[in-house]
Motif scaffolding. Sequence first.
Motif, short mmCIF file in Angstrom:
data_model
loop_
_atom_site.label_atom_id
_atom_site.label_comp_id
_atom_site.label_asym_id
_atom_site.label_seq_id
_atom_site.Cartn_x
_atom_site.Cartn_y
_atom_site.Cartn_z
N GLY A 115 7.49 2.09 3.75
CA GLY A 115 7.41 0.97 4.69
C GLY A 115 8.64 0.88 5.58
O GLY A 115 8.55 0.69 6.79
N ILE A 116 9.81 1.04 4.97
CA ILE A 116 11.07 0.98 5.73
C ILE A 116 11.18 2.18 6.67
O ILE A 116 11.56 2.04 7.84
N VAL A 117 10.82 3.37 6.18
CA VAL A 117 10.88 4.57 7.02
C VAL A 117 9.95 4.43 8.23
O VAL A 117 10.34 4.71 9.37
N PHE A 118 8.73 3.95 7.99
CA PHE A 118 7.78 3.81 9.10
C PHE A 118 8.21 2.71 10.07
O PHE A 118 7.99 2.82 11.27
N PHE A 119 8.84 1.66 9.56
CA PHE A 119 9.38 0.63 10.44
C PHE A 119 10.45 1.21 11.34
O PHE A 119 10.46 0.98 12.55
N ILE A 120 11.36 1.98 10.76
CA ILE A 120 12.45 2.59 11.54
C ILE A 120 11.88 3.56 12.57
O ILE A 120 12.30 3.55 13.74
N ILE A 121 10.92 4.37 12.16
CA ILE A 121 10.30 5.32 13.10
C ILE A 121 9.65 4.57 14.26
O ILE A 121 9.85 4.91 15.43
N SER A 122 8.85 3.54 13.94
CA SER A 122 8.17 2.81 15.01
C SER A 122 9.18 2.08 15.90
O SER A 122 9.02 2.05 17.12
N PHE A 123 10.24 1.52 15.31
CA PHE A 123 11.26 0.85 16.10
C PHE A 123 11.93 1.83 17.06
O PHE A 123 12.11 1.53 18.25
N LEU A 124 12.30 3.01 16.56
CA LEU A 124 12.93 4.01 17.41
C LEU A 124 12.00 4.47 18.52
O LEU A 124 12.41 4.62 19.68
N LEU A 125 10.74 4.73 18.18
CA LEU A 125 9.79 5.17 19.19
C LEU A 125 9.61 4.12 20.28
O LEU A 125 9.57 4.44 21.47
N LEU A 126 9.51 2.85 19.87
CA LEU A 126 9.27 1.78 20.84
C LEU A 126 10.52 1.40 21.63
O LEU A 126 10.47 1.26 22.85
N GLN A 127 11.64 1.25 20.95
CA GLN A 127 12.84 0.73 21.60
C GLN A 127 13.75 1.80 22.18
O GLN A 127 14.26 1.64 23.28
N THR A 128 13.98 2.88 21.44
CA THR A 128 14.91 3.90 21.90
C THR A 128 14.26 4.88 22.87
O THR A 128 14.84 5.22 23.90
N PHE A 129 13.06 5.33 22.52
CA PHE A 129 12.40 6.34 23.34
C PHE A 129 11.36 5.76 24.30
O PHE A 129 10.71 6.49 25.03
N SER A 130 11.15 4.45 24.26
CA SER A 130 10.22 3.73 25.16
C SER A 130 8.81 4.34 25.15
O SER A 130 8.18 4.45 26.20
N VAL A 131 8.34 4.71 23.98
CA VAL A 131 6.97 5.21 23.85
C VAL A 131 6.03 4.01 23.94
O VAL A 131 6.30 2.95 23.37
N HIS A 132 4.92 4.17 24.64
CA HIS A 132 3.96 3.08 24.81
C HIS A 132 3.41 2.67 23.44
O HIS A 132 3.12 3.52 22.60
N PRO A 133 3.26 1.35 23.19
CA PRO A 133 2.77 0.89 21.88
C PRO A 133 1.43 1.51 21.47
O PRO A 133 1.21 1.77 20.29
N ALA A 134 0.54 1.76 22.43
CA ALA A 134 -0.75 2.36 22.09
C ALA A 134 -0.56 3.76 21.51
O ALA A 134 -1.28 4.15 20.57
N ILE A 135 0.40 4.49 22.02
CA ILE A 135 0.66 5.84 21.50
C ILE A 135 1.24 5.76 20.09
O ILE A 135 0.85 6.53 19.21
N VAL A 136 2.13 4.80 19.85
CA VAL A 136 2.71 4.62 18.51
C VAL A 136 1.60 4.25 17.52
O VAL A 136 1.53 4.80 16.42
N ILE A 137 0.73 3.35 17.92
CA ILE A 137 -0.39 2.96 17.05
C ILE A 137 -1.28 4.16 16.77
O ILE A 137 -1.69 4.40 15.63
N GLY B 94 0.79 -1.22 0.00
CA GLY B 94 0.00 0.00 0.00
C GLY B 94 0.82 1.27 0.00
O GLY B 94 0.44 2.26 -0.62
N LEU B 95 1.96 1.26 0.69
CA LEU B 95 2.76 2.48 0.84
C LEU B 95 4.01 2.51 -0.03
O LEU B 95 4.54 3.57 -0.29
N GLY B 96 4.50 1.35 -0.41
CA GLY B 96 5.77 1.26 -1.13
C GLY B 96 6.89 0.91 -0.16
O GLY B 96 6.76 1.07 1.06
N TRP B 97 8.00 0.42 -0.72
CA TRP B 97 9.12 -0.02 0.10
C TRP B 97 9.74 1.10 0.91
O TRP B 97 10.04 0.94 2.09
N ALA B 98 9.94 2.25 0.29
CA ALA B 98 10.61 3.35 0.99
C ALA B 98 9.81 3.78 2.22
O ALA B 98 10.36 3.88 3.32
#
Length: 185
Positions: free
Chosen positions: A135-157, A129-133
């Motif tokens: 998709g990868i950017v959103f994966f990196i953003i969500s990974f950083l938010l969840l793992q690096t900044f410890s943002v709650h998954p509900a907030i990321v969603i 739906g979004l394309g590879w670029a």
Amino acid sequence: MAMLRTGILGYGGGPSIVPLIRYEAVTRFQWMKDEEFMEVLAIANALPGPIATKLAGYLGYRLKGVGGATIGVLAHIVPTCVAMVGLYAFIQFFSTSKVIKGMIAAVVPIVAVMLAVMAYEFGEKAVKGLGWAAGIVFFIISFLLLQTFSVHPAIVIFIFLLYGSFHHKLKDKWKKKQLGTGDDV
């Protein structure tokens, strides 16, 4: 019957049961499309409480209203409650057995594989739906938010749901402008 099956066959908590519920709702009975299931799952993840129970309630409500929601939730949780009482008594009786400890440890990789398959399928649809670029950017953003900044998954969603609502509006506006049918000129 679908929620009764998920209640009987589901083991390992809500996230491990989601693929079973998805199979029943999308593949077996075709109550909804996969894209809609992903949206409902995202909302269910953002709300407090057990994911699988919320999905069972939603599906029951969607099909038969309040009565369906009640039956869906009960059909999903009663087998688990009965099994938990029985298994707790069994495990307490055989708590020193290495076989029982091994059986419990063997479930962890199975749940991990089920979640990985579901994540792969969701990611595959997102990339389509979004394309590879994106998709990868959103994966990196969500990974950083969840793992690096410890943002709650509900907030990321919630952030990505909010972005998704604007993304489609902006995309439609851009397409209209490209086609020369935009009324903002």
